[in-house]
Design an enzyme around this catalytic site. Structure first.
Site, PDB file in Angstrom:
ATOM      1  N   GLY A  31      -1.656 -11.004  -5.707  1.00  0.00           N
ATOM      2  CA  GLY A  31      -1.528 -11.727  -4.341  1.00  0.00           C
ATOM      3  C   GLY A  31      -2.201 -10.872  -3.305  1.00  0.00           C
ATOM      4  N   ALA A  32      -1.875 -11.254  -1.801  1.00  0.00           N
ATOM      5  CA  ALA A  32      -2.587 -10.690  -0.861  1.00  0.00           C
ATOM      6  C   ALA A  32      -4.149 -10.902  -1.243  1.00  0.00           C
ATOM      7  CB  ALA A  32      -2.162  -9.372  -0.552  1.00  0.00           C
ATOM      8  N   HIS A  34      -8.284 -11.870  -1.245  1.00  0.00           N
ATOM      9  CA  HIS A  34      -9.127 -11.547  -0.171  1.00  0.00           C
ATOM     10  C   HIS A  34     -10.763 -11.919  -0.826  1.00  0.00           C
ATOM     11  CE1 HIS A  34     -10.042  -7.957  -2.617  1.00  0.00           C
ATOM     12  NE2 HIS A  34      -8.658  -7.546  -2.476  1.00  0.00           N
ATOM     13  N   HIS A  37     -11.362 -11.224  -4.529  1.00  0.00           N
ATOM     14  CA  HIS A  37     -10.430 -12.150  -5.376  1.00  0.00           C
ATOM     15  C   HIS A  37     -11.090 -13.473  -5.671  1.00  0.00           C
ATOM     16  CE1 HIS A  37      -6.938  -9.317  -4.156  1.00  0.00           C
ATOM     17  NE2 HIS A  37      -6.968  -9.407  -5.567  1.00  0.00           N
ATOM     18  N   GLN A  61       4.391  -1.361 -12.492  1.00  0.00           N
ATOM     19  CA  GLN A  61       3.117  -0.730 -12.484  1.00  0.00           C
ATOM     20  C   GLN A  61       3.006   0.248 -11.162  1.00  0.00           C
ATOM     21  OE1 GLN A  61       0.391  -4.241 -12.179  1.00  0.00           O
ATOM     22  NE2 GLN A  61      -0.794  -2.919 -11.065  1.00  0.00           N
ATOM     23  N   GLU A 148     -14.305  -4.668 -10.363  1.00  0.00           N
ATOM     24  CA  GLU A 148     -14.778  -3.292 -10.929  1.00  0.00           C
ATOM     25  C   GLU A 148     -14.253  -2.476  -9.857  1.00  0.00           C
ATOM     26  OE1 GLU A 148     -19.033  -3.423 -11.268  1.00  0.00           O
ATOM     27  OE2 GLU A 148     -18.483  -3.080 -13.643  1.00  0.00           O
ATOM     28  N   LYS A 149     -13.649  -2.919  -8.688  1.00  0.00           N
ATOM     29  CA  LYS A 149     -13.029  -1.856  -7.634  1.00  0.00           C
ATOM     30  C   LYS A 149     -12.160  -0.953  -8.395  1.00  0.00           C
ATOM     31  CE  LYS A 149     -10.694  -1.013  -3.518  1.00  0.00           C
ATOM     32  NZ  LYS A 149      -9.240  -0.937  -4.600  1.00  0.00           N
ATOM     33  N   ASP A 150     -11.260  -1.519  -9.402  1.00  0.00           N
ATOM     34  CA  ASP A 150     -10.353  -0.711  -9.945  1.00  0.00           C
ATOM     35  C   ASP A 150     -11.148  -0.407 -11.449  1.00  0.00           C
ATOM     36  OD1 ASP A 150      -7.969  -0.672  -8.239  1.00  0.00           O
ATOM     37  OD2 ASP A 150      -8.245  -2.811  -8.651  1.00  0.00           O
ATOM     38  N   SER A 204      -9.894  -4.594  -0.210  1.00  0.00           N
ATOM     39  CA  SER A 204      -8.680  -4.291  -1.045  1.00  0.00           C
ATOM     40  C   SER A 204      -7.470  -4.814  -0.302  1.00  0.00           C
ATOM     41  CB  SER A 204      -8.445  -2.680  -0.975  1.00  0.00           C
ATOM     42  OG  SER A 204      -7.106  -2.381  -1.324  1.00  0.00           O
TER      43      SER A 204
END
Ligand code: PAF
Length: 299
Positions: A31-32, A34, A37, A61, A148-150, A204
Protein backbone atom coordinates in the site's frame (compact mmCIF):
# COMPACT_ATOMS: atom_id res chain seq x y z
CA UNK A 1 -11.93 -2.82 -10.16
CA UNK A 2 -13.02 -5.40 -7.63
CA UNK A 3 -11.71 -5.15 -4.05
CA UNK A 4 -11.43 -8.59 -2.44
CA UNK A 5 -10.54 -9.28 1.19
CA UNK A 6 -11.00 -13.06 1.48
CA UNK A 7 -8.61 -15.68 0.11
CA UNK A 8 -11.51 -18.04 -0.74
CA UNK A 9 -13.21 -15.35 -2.85
CA UNK A 10 -9.92 -14.48 -4.56
CA UNK A 11 -9.28 -18.12 -5.40
CA UNK A 12 -12.78 -18.61 -6.78
CA UNK A 13 -12.33 -15.55 -9.05
CA UNK A 14 -8.98 -16.91 -10.20
CA UNK A 15 -10.47 -20.36 -10.97
CA UNK A 16 -12.98 -18.63 -13.28
CA UNK A 17 -10.27 -16.56 -15.00
CA UNK A 18 -8.13 -19.66 -15.51
CA UNK A 19 -11.08 -21.59 -16.95
CA UNK A 20 -11.41 -18.74 -19.48
CA UNK A 21 -7.71 -19.13 -20.34
CA UNK A 22 -6.72 -15.72 -18.96
CA UNK A 23 -3.14 -14.92 -17.96
CA UNK A 24 -2.59 -13.42 -14.51
CA UNK A 25 -0.11 -10.74 -13.43
CA UNK A 26 0.49 -10.14 -9.73
CA UNK A 27 1.86 -6.91 -8.24
CA UNK A 28 2.55 -7.42 -4.51
CA UNK A 29 2.51 -4.17 -2.49
CA UNK A 30 2.18 -2.94 1.07
CA UNK A 31 0.00 0.00 0.00
CA UNK A 32 0.88 3.72 0.23
CA UNK A 33 1.10 3.48 -3.55
CA UNK A 34 3.04 5.98 -5.66
CA UNK A 35 4.24 6.39 -9.25
CA UNK A 36 6.75 3.56 -8.76
CA UNK A 37 3.95 1.08 -8.01
CA UNK A 38 1.81 2.56 -10.80
CA UNK A 39 4.59 1.75 -13.29
CA UNK A 40 4.54 -1.92 -12.19
CA UNK A 41 0.75 -2.10 -12.43
CA UNK A 42 0.69 -0.49 -15.90
CA UNK A 43 3.29 -2.95 -17.10
CA UNK A 44 1.33 -5.90 -15.72
CA UNK A 45 -1.89 -4.59 -17.30
CA UNK A 46 -0.09 -4.37 -20.65
CA UNK A 47 1.33 -7.91 -20.38
CA UNK A 48 -1.51 -9.93 -18.79
CA UNK A 49 -5.27 -10.41 -19.21
CA UNK A 50 -5.91 -9.82 -15.51
CA UNK A 51 -3.81 -7.87 -13.01
CA UNK A 52 -4.15 -8.51 -9.29
CA UNK A 53 -2.55 -6.01 -6.90
CA UNK A 54 -2.18 -7.12 -3.30
CA UNK A 55 -2.24 -4.43 -0.64
CA UNK A 56 -1.04 -5.97 2.60
CA UNK A 57 1.17 -4.40 5.25
CA UNK A 58 2.94 -7.64 6.12
CA UNK A 59 3.76 -7.68 9.85
CA UNK A 60 6.23 -10.59 9.63
CA UNK A 61 8.77 -8.58 7.61
CA UNK A 62 9.02 -5.67 10.07
CA UNK A 63 11.74 -6.31 12.60
CA UNK A 64 11.13 -2.84 14.11
CA UNK A 65 7.57 -2.42 15.48
CA UNK A 66 7.92 1.40 15.28
CA UNK A 67 8.59 1.14 11.54
CA UNK A 68 5.38 -0.89 11.11
CA UNK A 69 3.41 1.58 13.26
CA UNK A 70 4.44 4.65 11.26
CA UNK A 71 4.17 3.02 7.82
CA UNK A 72 1.58 5.07 5.82
CA UNK A 73 -1.88 3.50 5.34
CA UNK A 74 -3.86 4.95 2.42
CA UNK A 75 -6.28 2.26 1.13
CA UNK A 76 -8.81 4.63 -0.49
CA UNK A 77 -6.28 6.58 -2.54
CA UNK A 78 -4.45 3.31 -3.34
CA UNK A 79 -7.64 1.85 -4.87
CA UNK A 80 -8.26 5.06 -6.84
CA UNK A 81 -4.73 4.86 -8.33
CA UNK A 82 -5.14 1.15 -9.18
CA UNK A 83 -8.43 1.87 -10.90
CA UNK A 84 -6.76 4.57 -12.96
CA UNK A 85 -3.96 2.15 -13.94
CA UNK A 86 -6.46 -0.47 -15.15
CA UNK A 87 -5.94 -3.21 -12.51
CA UNK A 88 -8.88 -5.63 -12.32
CA UNK A 89 -8.54 -6.90 -8.73
CA UNK A 90 -7.19 -5.35 -5.51
CA UNK A 91 -6.60 -7.98 -2.83
CA UNK A 92 -6.55 -6.36 0.62
CA UNK A 93 -6.80 -9.06 3.31
CA UNK A 94 -6.52 -8.59 7.08
CA UNK A 95 -3.48 -9.98 8.96
CA UNK A 96 -5.75 -12.67 10.46
CA UNK A 97 -6.88 -13.80 7.00
CA UNK A 98 -3.26 -14.27 5.89
CA UNK A 99 -1.91 -15.57 9.20
CA UNK A 100 -4.75 -17.49 10.91
CA UNK A 101 -1.88 -19.10 12.79
CA UNK A 102 1.78 -18.02 13.07
CA UNK A 103 3.82 -18.81 9.96
CA UNK A 104 6.76 -20.89 11.18
CA UNK A 105 8.28 -21.58 7.74
CA UNK A 106 11.90 -20.60 7.31
CA UNK A 107 13.68 -19.48 4.15
CA UNK A 108 17.46 -19.12 3.89
CA UNK A 109 19.45 -18.26 0.74
CA UNK A 110 22.90 -17.00 1.77
CA UNK A 111 24.66 -14.81 0.80
CA UNK A 112 21.69 -13.26 -1.03
CA UNK A 113 19.54 -12.86 2.07
CA UNK A 114 22.27 -12.67 4.73
CA UNK A 115 24.23 -9.60 3.58
CA UNK A 116 23.28 -5.88 3.64
CA UNK A 117 19.57 -5.60 4.61
CA UNK A 118 19.61 -9.26 5.69
CA UNK A 119 22.41 -8.60 8.19
CA UNK A 120 20.80 -5.44 9.59
CA UNK A 121 17.13 -6.48 9.68
CA UNK A 122 17.06 -9.99 11.13
CA UNK A 123 14.03 -11.93 9.91
CA UNK A 124 13.08 -9.32 7.31
CA UNK A 125 13.64 -11.46 4.22
CA UNK A 126 12.15 -14.50 5.95
CA UNK A 127 8.97 -12.44 6.39
CA UNK A 128 9.12 -11.27 2.76
CA UNK A 129 9.41 -14.90 1.58
CA UNK A 130 6.54 -15.96 3.85
CA UNK A 131 4.12 -13.41 2.42
CA UNK A 132 5.30 -13.53 -1.20
CA UNK A 133 5.12 -17.34 -1.32
CA UNK A 134 1.60 -17.20 0.15
CA UNK A 135 0.56 -14.60 -2.44
CA UNK A 136 1.93 -16.87 -5.19
CA UNK A 137 -0.04 -19.79 -3.73
CA UNK A 138 -3.27 -17.73 -3.59
CA UNK A 139 -2.98 -16.28 -7.08
CA UNK A 140 -0.87 -18.79 -9.12
CA UNK A 141 0.36 -15.92 -11.33
CA UNK A 142 2.06 -16.18 -14.71
CA UNK A 143 4.14 -13.08 -13.97
CA UNK A 144 4.95 -11.18 -10.76
CA UNK A 145 6.26 -7.60 -10.84
CA UNK A 146 8.75 -6.12 -8.36
CA UNK A 147 10.49 -2.73 -8.30
CA UNK A 148 14.27 -2.76 -8.62
CA UNK A 149 14.39 -0.12 -5.92
CA UNK A 150 14.46 -3.06 -3.49
CA UNK A 151 17.29 -4.63 -5.44
CA UNK A 152 18.17 -7.22 -2.81
CA UNK A 153 14.53 -8.24 -2.35
CA UNK A 154 14.28 -9.27 -6.01
CA UNK A 155 17.41 -11.42 -5.71
CA UNK A 156 15.99 -13.13 -2.60
CA UNK A 157 12.60 -13.73 -4.26
CA UNK A 158 14.30 -15.24 -7.32
CA UNK A 159 16.23 -17.60 -5.01
CA UNK A 160 12.97 -18.55 -3.27
CA UNK A 161 11.22 -19.29 -6.58
CA UNK A 162 14.18 -21.48 -7.57
CA UNK A 163 13.85 -23.31 -4.24
CA UNK A 164 10.19 -24.14 -5.02
CA UNK A 165 11.11 -25.02 -8.59
CA UNK A 166 13.61 -27.51 -7.15
CA UNK A 167 10.83 -29.19 -5.19
CA UNK A 168 10.42 -27.24 -1.95
CA UNK A 169 7.05 -28.15 -0.49
CA UNK A 170 5.28 -26.35 2.37
CA UNK A 171 3.06 -28.34 4.64
CA UNK A 172 0.54 -25.55 5.16
CA UNK A 173 -3.10 -25.05 4.30
CA UNK A 174 -4.25 -22.26 1.97
CA UNK A 175 -7.99 -21.59 2.35
CA UNK A 176 -8.34 -25.07 3.89
CA UNK A 177 -6.43 -26.95 1.17
CA UNK A 178 -2.79 -28.15 1.05
CA UNK A 179 -0.56 -25.45 -0.46
CA UNK A 180 -0.23 -25.69 -4.25
CA UNK A 181 3.31 -24.80 -5.34
CA UNK A 182 2.91 -25.56 -9.05
CA UNK A 183 3.21 -21.81 -9.84
CA UNK A 184 6.98 -22.14 -9.38
CA UNK A 185 7.39 -24.11 -12.61
CA UNK A 186 6.06 -21.37 -14.89
CA UNK A 187 6.23 -18.09 -12.93
CA UNK A 188 8.34 -15.26 -14.38
CA UNK A 189 9.67 -12.65 -11.95
CA UNK A 190 9.69 -9.30 -13.76
CA UNK A 191 12.10 -6.70 -12.27
CA UNK A 192 11.01 -3.13 -13.11
CA UNK A 193 13.25 -0.02 -13.15
CA UNK A 194 13.35 2.45 -10.25
CA UNK A 195 11.07 5.45 -10.75
CA UNK A 196 12.72 8.68 -9.58
CA UNK A 197 11.56 12.19 -8.85
CA UNK A 198 12.98 14.91 -11.13
CA UNK A 199 15.71 15.54 -8.55
CA UNK A 200 16.79 11.86 -8.64
CA UNK A 201 15.23 10.73 -5.35
CA UNK A 202 13.94 7.15 -5.72
CA UNK A 203 10.16 7.02 -5.21
CA UNK A 204 9.31 5.27 -1.96
CA UNK A 205 6.29 5.06 0.32
CA UNK A 206 8.61 6.25 3.08
CA UNK A 207 9.27 9.56 1.25
CA UNK A 208 5.92 10.87 2.55
CA UNK A 209 7.43 10.68 6.05
CA UNK A 210 10.24 13.13 5.13
CA UNK A 211 9.93 16.78 6.18
CA UNK A 212 10.37 19.35 3.34
CA UNK A 213 13.97 19.96 4.53
CA UNK A 214 14.75 16.22 4.57
CA UNK A 215 13.13 15.88 1.17
CA UNK A 216 15.59 18.51 -0.11
CA UNK A 217 18.71 16.73 1.16
CA UNK A 218 17.70 13.12 0.29
CA UNK A 219 18.39 13.52 -3.49
CA UNK A 220 22.11 14.01 -2.70
CA UNK A 221 22.30 10.25 -2.11
CA UNK A 222 21.68 9.28 -5.73
CA UNK A 223 23.64 12.26 -7.07
CA UNK A 224 26.73 11.12 -5.14
CA UNK A 225 26.30 7.49 -6.19
CA UNK A 226 26.21 8.65 -9.82
CA UNK A 227 29.29 10.85 -9.31
CA UNK A 228 31.16 7.93 -7.71
CA UNK A 229 31.27 6.28 -11.16
CA UNK A 230 33.49 8.98 -12.63
CA UNK A 231 36.15 9.18 -9.88
CA UNK A 232 38.43 6.54 -11.46
CA UNK A 233 38.97 4.83 -8.08
CA UNK A 234 39.29 1.17 -7.05
CA UNK A 235 36.14 -0.61 -5.78
CA UNK A 236 37.06 -0.15 -2.11
CA UNK A 237 38.06 3.51 -2.58
CA UNK A 238 34.88 4.22 -4.58
CA UNK A 239 32.86 2.77 -1.74
CA UNK A 240 34.64 4.89 0.89
CA UNK A 241 34.48 8.01 -1.31
CA UNK A 242 30.68 7.72 -1.62
CA UNK A 243 30.28 7.12 2.14
CA UNK A 244 32.45 10.17 3.00
CA UNK A 245 30.63 12.45 0.53
CA UNK A 246 27.19 11.49 1.83
CA UNK A 247 28.19 11.69 5.49
CA UNK A 248 29.55 15.20 4.85
CA UNK A 249 25.99 16.39 4.18
CA UNK A 250 24.28 17.46 7.42
CA UNK A 251 21.20 15.28 8.02
CA UNK A 252 22.47 12.23 6.13
CA UNK A 253 24.25 9.26 7.70
CA UNK A 254 25.21 6.16 5.75
CA UNK A 255 24.35 2.89 7.46
CA UNK A 256 26.17 0.84 4.83
CA UNK A 257 27.34 1.07 1.25
CA UNK A 258 28.26 -2.25 -0.37
CA UNK A 259 29.55 -2.78 -3.89
CA UNK A 260 28.48 -6.31 -4.84
CA UNK A 261 28.08 -8.88 -7.59
CA UNK A 262 24.74 -7.90 -9.15
CA UNK A 263 23.54 -11.54 -9.18
CA UNK A 264 24.88 -13.21 -6.02
CA UNK A 265 25.19 -10.00 -3.95
CA UNK A 266 28.59 -11.18 -2.67
CA UNK A 267 31.08 -8.31 -2.03
CA UNK A 268 33.48 -7.57 -4.88
CA UNK A 269 36.87 -5.87 -4.54
CA UNK A 270 37.84 -5.44 -8.19
CA UNK A 271 35.89 -4.12 -11.18
CA UNK A 272 36.77 -7.32 -13.10
CA UNK A 273 35.46 -9.66 -10.44
CA UNK A 274 31.89 -9.98 -11.77
CA UNK A 275 29.96 -9.37 -14.97
CA UNK A 276 27.38 -7.24 -13.21
CA UNK A 277 28.35 -4.89 -10.35
CA UNK A 278 25.89 -2.89 -8.24
CA UNK A 279 26.31 -0.53 -5.29
CA UNK A 280 23.58 -0.83 -2.64
CA UNK A 281 23.15 1.83 0.03
CA UNK A 282 21.08 2.57 3.12
CA UNK A 283 21.11 6.07 4.57
CA UNK A 284 19.46 7.56 7.64
CA UNK A 285 17.87 10.89 6.74
CA UNK A 286 16.86 13.59 9.22
CA UNK A 287 15.94 13.55 12.91
CA UNK A 288 13.30 10.76 13.05
CA UNK A 289 15.37 9.37 11.18
CA UNK A 290 13.87 7.89 7.98
CA UNK A 291 15.81 4.97 6.53
CA UNK A 292 16.22 5.35 2.75
CA UNK A 293 17.59 2.70 0.42
CA UNK A 294 18.88 3.07 -3.13
CA UNK A 295 21.36 1.49 -5.53
CA UNK A 296 23.31 2.19 -8.66
CA UNK A 297 24.71 -0.06 -11.36
CA UNK A 298 28.45 0.20 -12.12
CA UNK A 299 28.35 -2.44 -14.87
O1 PAF B 1 8.33 -4.53 -1.52
C1 PAF B 1 7.31 -4.58 -0.80
O2 PAF B 1 6.50 -3.67 -0.78
C2 PAF B 1 7.11 -5.79 0.10
O3 PAF B 1 8.30 -6.26 0.60
C3 PAF B 1 6.32 -6.91 -0.59
C4 PAF B 1 7.08 -7.50 -1.76
C5 PAF B 1 4.98 -6.39 -1.07
C6 PAF B 1 6.06 -8.05 0.41
O4 PAF B 1 5.33 -7.60 1.50
Amino acid sequence: MKVVTSIAELQSLIATLRAEGQTIGLVPTMGALHEGHASLVRRSVAENDTTIVSIFLNPTQFNDPKDLERYPRTLDSDCALLNECGAQIAFAPTPLEVYPEPDTRTFSYPPTDSVMEGARRPGHFNGVCQIVSKLFMYTQPDRAYFGEKDYQQIAVIKAMVQDYRNGRHDDILIAGKPADTSWAQTLTIVPCPVIREDNGLARSSRNTLLTPEEHDIAPHIYRILQESKTQGLSVDDTCQWAIDQINAIPGLEVEYYSIVDGDTLADVHSWDEAESIVGCITVYCGHTPIRLIDHTRYK
